[in-house]
Design a protein around this motif. Structure first.
Motif, PDB file in Angstrom:
ATOM      1  N   LEU A  62       0.828  -1.212   0.000  1.00  0.00           N
ATOM      2  CA  LEU A  62       0.000   0.000   0.000  1.00  0.00           C
ATOM      3  C   LEU A  62       0.858   1.256   0.000  1.00  0.00           C
ATOM      4  O   LEU A  62       0.543   2.236  -0.682  1.00  0.00           O
ATOM      5  CB  LEU A  62      -0.942   0.000   1.202  1.00  0.00           C
ATOM      6  CG  LEU A  62      -2.082  -1.017   1.133  1.00  0.00           C
ATOM      7  CD1 LEU A  62      -2.749  -1.165   2.494  1.00  0.00           C
ATOM      8  CD2 LEU A  62      -3.085  -0.636   0.059  1.00  0.00           C
ATOM      9  N   ILE A  65       2.137   1.997  -3.483  1.00  0.00           N
ATOM     10  CA  ILE A  65       1.195   2.486  -4.503  1.00  0.00           C
ATOM     11  C   ILE A  65       0.639   3.863  -4.168  1.00  0.00           C
ATOM     12  O   ILE A  65      -0.251   4.351  -4.878  1.00  0.00           O
ATOM     13  CB  ILE A  65       0.050   1.486  -4.771  1.00  0.00           C
ATOM     14  CG1 ILE A  65      -0.863   1.308  -3.562  1.00  0.00           C
ATOM     15  CG2 ILE A  65       0.604   0.151  -5.253  1.00  0.00           C
ATOM     16  CD1 ILE A  65      -2.145   0.545  -3.871  1.00  0.00           C
ATOM     17  N   ILE A  91       2.002  -2.082 -10.472  1.00  0.00           N
ATOM     18  CA  ILE A  91       1.042  -2.265  -9.377  1.00  0.00           C
ATOM     19  C   ILE A  91       0.419  -3.655  -9.447  1.00  0.00           C
ATOM     20  O   ILE A  91       0.345  -4.376  -8.452  1.00  0.00           O
ATOM     21  CB  ILE A  91      -0.056  -1.174  -9.414  1.00  0.00           C
ATOM     22  CG1 ILE A  91       0.539   0.180  -9.055  1.00  0.00           C
ATOM     23  CG2 ILE A  91      -1.221  -1.527  -8.493  1.00  0.00           C
ATOM     24  CD1 ILE A  91      -0.405   1.356  -9.296  1.00  0.00           C
ATOM     25  N   ASN A  92      -0.034  -4.048 -10.629  1.00  0.00           N
ATOM     26  CA  ASN A  92      -0.684  -5.357 -10.781  1.00  0.00           C
ATOM     27  C   ASN A  92       0.281  -6.512 -10.527  1.00  0.00           C
ATOM     28  O   ASN A  92      -0.095  -7.515  -9.917  1.00  0.00           O
ATOM     29  CB  ASN A  92      -1.324  -5.480 -12.158  1.00  0.00           C
ATOM     30  CG  ASN A  92      -2.611  -4.691 -12.248  1.00  0.00           C
ATOM     31  OD1 ASN A  92      -3.373  -4.599 -11.295  1.00  0.00           O
ATOM     32  ND2 ASN A  92      -2.852  -4.088 -13.400  1.00  0.00           N
ATOM     33  N   PHE A  95       0.881  -6.702  -6.805  1.00  0.00           N
ATOM     34  CA  PHE A  95      -0.330  -7.210  -6.163  1.00  0.00           C
ATOM     35  C   PHE A  95      -0.439  -8.722  -6.355  1.00  0.00           C
ATOM     36  O   PHE A  95      -0.735  -9.456  -5.404  1.00  0.00           O
ATOM     37  CB  PHE A  95      -1.567  -6.504  -6.717  1.00  0.00           C
ATOM     38  CG  PHE A  95      -2.841  -7.005  -6.106  1.00  0.00           C
ATOM     39  CD1 PHE A  95      -3.222  -6.584  -4.843  1.00  0.00           C
ATOM     40  CD2 PHE A  95      -3.651  -7.898  -6.786  1.00  0.00           C
ATOM     41  CE1 PHE A  95      -4.392  -7.053  -4.261  1.00  0.00           C
ATOM     42  CE2 PHE A  95      -4.817  -8.371  -6.208  1.00  0.00           C
ATOM     43  CZ  PHE A  95      -5.188  -7.944  -4.948  1.00  0.00           C
ATOM     44  N   LYS A 117      -6.070  -0.520  -4.426  1.00  0.00           N
ATOM     45  CA  LYS A 117      -5.303  -0.769  -5.658  1.00  0.00           C
ATOM     46  C   LYS A 117      -6.104  -0.325  -6.876  1.00  0.00           C
ATOM     47  O   LYS A 117      -5.604   0.408  -7.743  1.00  0.00           O
ATOM     48  CB  LYS A 117      -4.943  -2.252  -5.774  1.00  0.00           C
ATOM     49  CG  LYS A 117      -4.266  -2.616  -7.109  1.00  0.00           C
ATOM     50  CD  LYS A 117      -4.256  -4.110  -7.349  1.00  0.00           C
ATOM     51  CE  LYS A 117      -5.528  -4.678  -7.796  1.00  0.00           C
ATOM     52  NZ  LYS A 117      -5.783  -4.743  -9.220  1.00  0.00           N
ATOM     53  N   ASN A 118      -7.350  -0.747  -6.935  1.00  0.00           N
ATOM     54  CA  ASN A 118      -8.195  -0.400  -8.083  1.00  0.00           C
ATOM     55  C   ASN A 118      -8.458   1.105  -8.163  1.00  0.00           C
ATOM     56  O   ASN A 118      -8.520   1.672  -9.259  1.00  0.00           O
ATOM     57  CB  ASN A 118      -9.514  -1.175  -8.025  1.00  0.00           C
ATOM     58  CG  ASN A 118      -9.305  -2.660  -8.259  1.00  0.00           C
ATOM     59  OD1 ASN A 118      -8.317  -3.084  -8.859  1.00  0.00           O
ATOM     60  ND2 ASN A 118     -10.223  -3.464  -7.765  1.00  0.00           N
TER      61      ASN A 118
END
Length: 170
Positions: A62, A65, A91-92, A95, A117-118
């Motif tokens: 977290l 990002i 990021i993806n 994750f 995230k989204n």
């Protein structure tokens, strides 16, 4: 016919052996019980360490990002759309790398992490759409951070929820 005196040594040995065997049985039983308790404690400790580690990893994710950290990544010579693509990809990937941590984190906290995230990815795209492709990378990064600051700091809220949850668990 044998007399009672012939069996006397055997009776004496039996009288001496029975208490010894009872004590030996109690010792072995106590030892096994203690070892089982030790194994349970070690497994609880290991599980607790796994949970703590999961909360630490997701807090780090977290933090990474946050827009203020994202804008420091990648070459300054990139086009805005390239920056967005690489940032979203990073990021993806991170994750997905950490997705196994959901085994140790509560469903609510995991949902908050996914939502954060989204929301960051969505904010990247909304910021770009709002500029109509007419900004350089530095302008985009500045507006991206400003847009994040204007809204709710959902990343900080999620990190705080994780912090509270881990305090309850420990």
């Amino acid at each position: 016919m044998a007399s009672f005196s012939e069996y006397l040594p055997y009776a004496f040995a039996l009288i001496v052996a029975i208490p010894f065997l009872v004590l030996l049985r109690q010792f072995v039983h106590s030892y096994i019980t203690l070892k089982n308790q030790e194994i349970k404690l070690l497994s609880l400790k290991s599980n607790s360490e796994n949970k703590t580690h999961s909360y630490e990893r997701m807090t780090l994710f977290l933090d990474r990002i946050k827009p203020s950290n994202l804008v420091q990544k990648f070459d300054r010579e990139l086009a805005v759309h390239e920056f967005i693509f690489l940032t979203e990809k990073t990021i993806n990937e991170e994750f997905e790398y950490n997705s196994s941590q959901q085994l140790y984190i509560s469903k609510n906290s995991w949902k908050n992490i996914v939502d954060s995230k989204n929301a960051i990815i969505e904010l990247l795209h909304k910021t770009y759409e709002g500029l109509n492709g007419n900004a350089d990378l530095n302008e985009f990064k500045t507006i991206f951070i400003m847009n994040y600051m204007e809204g709710n700091d959902y990343i900080a809220a999620t990190i705080e929820d994780l912090r509270k949850e881990i305090l309850i668990l420990t």
